[in-house]
Design a protein around this motif. Structure first.
Motif, PDB file in Angstrom:
ATOM      1  N   HIS A  93       0.843  -1.196   0.000  1.00  0.00           N
ATOM      2  CA  HIS A  93       0.000   0.000   0.000  1.00  0.00           C
ATOM      3  C   HIS A  93       0.880   1.248   0.000  1.00  0.00           C
ATOM      4  CE1 HIS A  93      -3.072   2.915   1.178  1.00  0.00           C
ATOM      5  NE2 HIS A  93      -3.952   2.009   0.779  1.00  0.00           N
ATOM      6  N   ARG A  94       0.790   2.029  -1.066  1.00  0.00           N
ATOM      7  CA  ARG A  94       1.669   3.183  -1.237  1.00  0.00           C
ATOM      8  C   ARG A  94       1.457   4.250  -0.172  1.00  0.00           C
ATOM      9  NH1 ARG A  94       0.961   7.964  -4.412  1.00  0.00           N
ATOM     10  NH2 ARG A  94       2.948   8.864  -5.122  1.00  0.00           N
ATOM     11  N   ASP A  95       0.214   4.581   0.104  1.00  0.00           N
ATOM     12  CA  ASP A  95      -0.049   5.672   1.050  1.00  0.00           C
ATOM     13  C   ASP A  95       0.433   5.336   2.445  1.00  0.00           C
ATOM     14  OD1 ASP A  95      -1.131   7.175  -0.949  1.00  0.00           O
ATOM     15  OD2 ASP A  95      -3.218   6.691  -0.486  1.00  0.00           O
ATOM     16  N   ALA A  96       0.273   4.074   2.861  1.00  0.00           N
ATOM     17  CA  ALA A  96       0.736   3.678   4.190  1.00  0.00           C
ATOM     18  C   ALA A  96       2.255   3.780   4.279  1.00  0.00           C
ATOM     19  CB  ALA A  96       0.277   2.253   4.493  1.00  0.00           C
ATOM     20  N   ALA A  97       2.941   3.365   3.206  1.00  0.00           N
ATOM     21  CA  ALA A  97       4.397   3.454   3.194  1.00  0.00           C
ATOM     22  C   ALA A  97       4.855   4.910   3.232  1.00  0.00           C
ATOM     23  CB  ALA A  97       4.954   2.757   1.951  1.00  0.00           C
ATOM     24  N   SER A 106       0.460  13.472  -2.830  1.00  0.00           N
ATOM     25  CA  SER A 106       0.624  14.310  -4.027  1.00  0.00           C
ATOM     26  C   SER A 106       2.094  14.539  -4.374  1.00  0.00           C
ATOM     27  CB  SER A 106      -0.063  15.658  -3.819  1.00  0.00           C
ATOM     28  OG  SER A 106       0.561  16.380  -2.759  1.00  0.00           O
ATOM     29  N   THR A 107       3.005  14.154  -3.515  1.00  0.00           N
ATOM     30  CA  THR A 107       4.438  14.343  -3.775  1.00  0.00           C
ATOM     31  C   THR A 107       5.002  13.135  -4.515  1.00  0.00           C
ATOM     32  OG1 THR A 107       4.713  15.693  -1.790  1.00  0.00           O
ATOM     33  CG2 THR A 107       6.698  14.705  -2.712  1.00  0.00           C
ATOM     34  N   ALA A 108       5.712  13.394  -5.605  1.00  0.00           N
ATOM     35  CA  ALA A 108       6.386  12.313  -6.331  1.00  0.00           C
ATOM     36  C   ALA A 108       7.710  12.001  -5.647  1.00  0.00           C
ATOM     37  CB  ALA A 108       6.621  12.708  -7.778  1.00  0.00           C
ATOM     38  N   MET A 109       8.099  10.731  -5.681  1.00  0.00           N
ATOM     39  CA  MET A 109       9.336  10.342  -4.998  1.00  0.00           C
ATOM     40  C   MET A 109      10.203   9.458  -5.882  1.00  0.00           C
ATOM     41  SD  MET A 109       9.862   8.277  -1.406  1.00  0.00           S
ATOM     42  CE  MET A 109      11.474   7.648  -0.930  1.00  0.00           C
ATOM     43  N   LEU A 110      11.451   9.886  -6.044  1.00  0.00           N
ATOM     44  CA  LEU A 110      12.469   9.070  -6.692  1.00  0.00           C
ATOM     45  C   LEU A 110      13.291   8.397  -5.603  1.00  0.00           C
ATOM     46  CD1 LEU A 110      13.841  11.555  -9.400  1.00  0.00           C
ATOM     47  CD2 LEU A 110      11.954   9.934  -9.611  1.00  0.00           C
ATOM     48  N   LEU A 134      14.546  17.782 -13.515  1.00  0.00           N
ATOM     49  CA  LEU A 134      13.471  16.876 -13.117  1.00  0.00           C
ATOM     50  C   LEU A 134      12.455  17.589 -12.230  1.00  0.00           C
ATOM     51  CD1 LEU A 134      15.574  13.678 -12.326  1.00  0.00           C
ATOM     52  CD2 LEU A 134      13.773  13.839 -14.049  1.00  0.00           C
ATOM     53  N   GLN A 135      12.941  18.398 -11.313  1.00  0.00           N
ATOM     54  CA  GLN A 135      12.043  19.120 -10.409  1.00  0.00           C
ATOM     55  C   GLN A 135      11.199  20.133 -11.158  1.00  0.00           C
ATOM     56  OE1 GLN A 135      15.129  20.430  -7.699  1.00  0.00           O
ATOM     57  NE2 GLN A 135      14.446  19.016  -6.099  1.00  0.00           N
ATOM     58  N   SER A 136      11.805  20.832 -12.126  1.00  0.00           N
ATOM     59  CA  SER A 136      11.056  21.845 -12.865  1.00  0.00           C
ATOM     60  C   SER A 136      10.041  21.223 -13.813  1.00  0.00           C
ATOM     61  CB  SER A 136      12.016  22.739 -13.655  1.00  0.00           C
ATOM     62  OG  SER A 136      12.713  21.988 -14.642  1.00  0.00           O
ATOM     63  N   ALA A 137      10.317  20.000 -14.307  1.00  0.00           N
ATOM     64  CA  ALA A 137       9.400  19.349 -15.248  1.00  0.00           C
ATOM     65  C   ALA A 137       8.297  18.573 -14.551  1.00  0.00           C
ATOM     66  CB  ALA A 137      10.178  18.407 -16.161  1.00  0.00           C
ATOM     67  N   CYS A 138       8.491  18.240 -13.289  1.00  0.00           N
ATOM     68  CA  CYS A 138       7.504  17.416 -12.579  1.00  0.00           C
ATOM     69  C   CYS A 138       6.261  18.256 -12.254  1.00  0.00           C
ATOM     70  CB  CYS A 138       8.117  16.855 -11.300  1.00  0.00           C
ATOM     71  SG  CYS A 138       7.077  15.628 -10.483  1.00  0.00           S
ATOM     72  N   PRO A 139       5.063  17.755 -12.564  1.00  0.00           N
ATOM     73  CA  PRO A 139       3.843  18.533 -12.319  1.00  0.00           C
ATOM     74  C   PRO A 139       3.467  18.641 -10.842  1.00  0.00           C
ATOM     75  CG  PRO A 139       3.292  16.357 -13.174  1.00  0.00           C
ATOM     76  CD  PRO A 139       4.778  16.480 -13.245  1.00  0.00           C
ATOM     77  N   VAL A 140       4.114  17.874  -9.982  1.00  0.00           N
ATOM     78  CA  VAL A 140       3.861  17.916  -8.543  1.00  0.00           C
ATOM     79  C   VAL A 140       5.207  18.040  -7.829  1.00  0.00           C
ATOM     80  CG1 VAL A 140       1.745  16.532  -8.711  1.00  0.00           C
ATOM     81  CG2 VAL A 140       3.949  15.389  -8.344  1.00  0.00           C
ATOM     82  N   PRO A 141       5.213  18.358  -6.534  1.00  0.00           N
ATOM     83  CA  PRO A 141       6.483  18.412  -5.808  1.00  0.00           C
ATOM     84  C   PRO A 141       7.240  17.090  -5.919  1.00  0.00           C
ATOM     85  CG  PRO A 141       4.727  19.372  -4.499  1.00  0.00           C
ATOM     86  CD  PRO A 141       4.067  18.759  -5.692  1.00  0.00           C
ATOM     87  N   LEU A 142       8.559  17.199  -6.038  1.00  0.00           N
ATOM     88  CA  LEU A 142       9.391  16.007  -6.246  1.00  0.00           C
ATOM     89  C   LEU A 142      10.384  15.860  -5.097  1.00  0.00           C
ATOM     90  CD1 LEU A 142      10.326  13.656  -8.097  1.00  0.00           C
ATOM     91  CD2 LEU A 142      11.899  15.284  -9.185  1.00  0.00           C
ATOM     92  N   ALA A 176       6.903   3.113  -1.215  1.00  0.00           N
ATOM     93  CA  ALA A 176       6.680   4.553  -1.067  1.00  0.00           C
ATOM     94  C   ALA A 176       7.108   5.342  -2.297  1.00  0.00           C
ATOM     95  CB  ALA A 176       7.423   5.070   0.165  1.00  0.00           C
ATOM     96  N   ALA A 177       7.961   4.762  -3.122  1.00  0.00           N
ATOM     97  CA  ALA A 177       8.533   5.485  -4.263  1.00  0.00           C
ATOM     98  C   ALA A 177       7.663   5.379  -5.505  1.00  0.00           C
ATOM     99  CB  ALA A 177       9.933   4.948  -4.553  1.00  0.00           C
ATOM    100  N   ASP A 178       7.887   6.307  -6.420  1.00  0.00           N
ATOM    101  CA  ASP A 178       7.236   6.266  -7.732  1.00  0.00           C
ATOM    102  C   ASP A 178       8.164   5.733  -8.804  1.00  0.00           C
ATOM    103  OD1 ASP A 178       4.567   7.667  -7.247  1.00  0.00           O
ATOM    104  OD2 ASP A 178       5.981   9.134  -6.433  1.00  0.00           O
ATOM    105  N   LEU A 179       9.483   5.836  -8.549  1.00  0.00           N
ATOM    106  CA  LEU A 179      10.453   5.431  -9.562  1.00  0.00           C
ATOM    107  C   LEU A 179      11.785   5.166  -8.874  1.00  0.00           C
ATOM    108  CD1 LEU A 179      10.463   5.249 -12.730  1.00  0.00           C
ATOM    109  CD2 LEU A 179      11.428   7.558 -12.736  1.00  0.00           C
ATOM    110  N   LEU A 180      12.411   4.037  -9.201  1.00  0.00           N
ATOM    111  CA  LEU A 180      13.776   3.764  -8.762  1.00  0.00           C
ATOM    112  C   LEU A 180      14.720   4.269  -9.839  1.00  0.00           C
ATOM    113  CD1 LEU A 180      15.707   2.271  -6.710  1.00  0.00           C
ATOM    114  CD2 LEU A 180      15.611   0.340  -8.305  1.00  0.00           C
TER     115      LEU A 180
END
Length: 291
Positions: A93-97, A106-110, A134-142, A176-180
């Motif tokens: 479960h992503r939100d719990a992590a 709403s925050t993206a995580m690498l 990457l931060q400037s191109a991301c539509p949400v906080p990164l 918890a991450a969106d991308l490794l």
């Protein structure tokens, strides 16, 4: 290092194909330096068993490197990936992590994972150079999280998550991450990629060593040239929104890839097949490479 004079990665040096010595990693100009003596010891140790020897490499790239070496040229080699504990590493479960990290949904995580974050071969410098774009191109906080030995001087927006030895805890951080991100300058078949895929996490990585064998671009991640921060930024800027928009589909493809390649029962079966094949050849010492 099994077929060189001792280096884990030969980088641009090809001396292990003939004979080591004058080792660039030792800053040596001596033909009889430690690397040459080490390679000679390996060669002498192998002579008694060479006609009964079978090799296993976790990537076709490593198998090719071995085949090009002085020590293992002509020795049969099977390519069998390392297994992953799919009962521990699985989608969670992503939100719990994220709640455990204090991150909102709403925050993206690498995520960057290495035994030593500061090891230049692992490419953290490439990721940091790509981060502003990457931060400037991301539509949400990164946010960026890194796991491994504690680095020095991380910029704002990059968070050290500690050195994680517990597999269950590591699986939670993959969730918890969106991308490794694996921007290695050279690598074999990184366990972190297999673990991330088992957890349903896509991977953005350098196209070096055995990594391209582990990632299907557009389905389980993306590949970029090594040490190219601009390419990493462009690829990440395209991949991250795509993953966030269709997270379940990406997760399902990554998990299916892991189940098809790294399931312990599959890997064990391939090892058993190799042992049976080798035993069949004992009488005739036939150097036949198993499929």
């Amino acid at each position: 290092s099994a077929f060189t004079g001792g280096c884990c990665y030969a980088l641009d040096c090809e001396s292990f194909q003939t004979s080591c010595g004058c080792c660039p990693q030792l800053a040596s100009d001596r033909p009889d330096d430690l690397s040459a003596r080490s390679l000679d010891r390996r060669a002498r140790a192998l002579r008694a068993i060479r006609n009964r020897l079978y090799l296993i490499a976790p990537s076709a790239w490593m198998a090719r490197m071995g085949a090009s070496s002085q020590l293992f040229s002509g020795v049969p080699c099977a390519v069998i990936p390392n297994a992953v504990d799919l009962t521990c590493f699985h989608p969670r479960h992503r939100d719990a992590a994220r709640a455990r990290l204090g991150l909102d949904s709403s925050t993206a995580m690498l995520l960057f994972v290495a035994a030593s974050v500061s090891n230049p071969v692992k490419g953290m410098a490439t990721l940091l150079a790509a981060l502003p774009q990457l931060q400037s191109a991301c539509p949400v906080p990164l946010a960026v999280g890194c796991i491994g030995s504690q680095p020095e001087g991380l910029p704002a927006g990059v968070r050290w998550l500690g050195r994680i030895d517990d597999p269950d805890q590591l699986a939670g951080l993959y969730a918890a991450a969106d991308l490794l991100v694996v921007p290695s300058l050279i690598d074999n078949a990184p366990n972190v990629i297999a673990e991330a895929h088992a957890c349903g996490l896509p991977v953005l990585a350098s196209a070096v060593g055995g990594i391209p064998e582990m990632i299907e671009p557009g389905r389980t991640g993306a590949l970029v040239p090594p040490a190219d921060s601009a390419a990493l930024a462009v690829a990440g800027s395209a991949l991250l929104p795509a993953v966030m928009a269709e997270r379940p589909a990406w997760s399902a493809r990554c998990r299916a890839a892991a189940e098809g390649h790294y399931a312990p029962e599959l890997v064990a079966s391939r090892h058993l097949d190799l042992y049976r094949h080798a035993l069949e050849q004992v009488g005739g010492h036939q150097p036949v490479t198993p499929s």
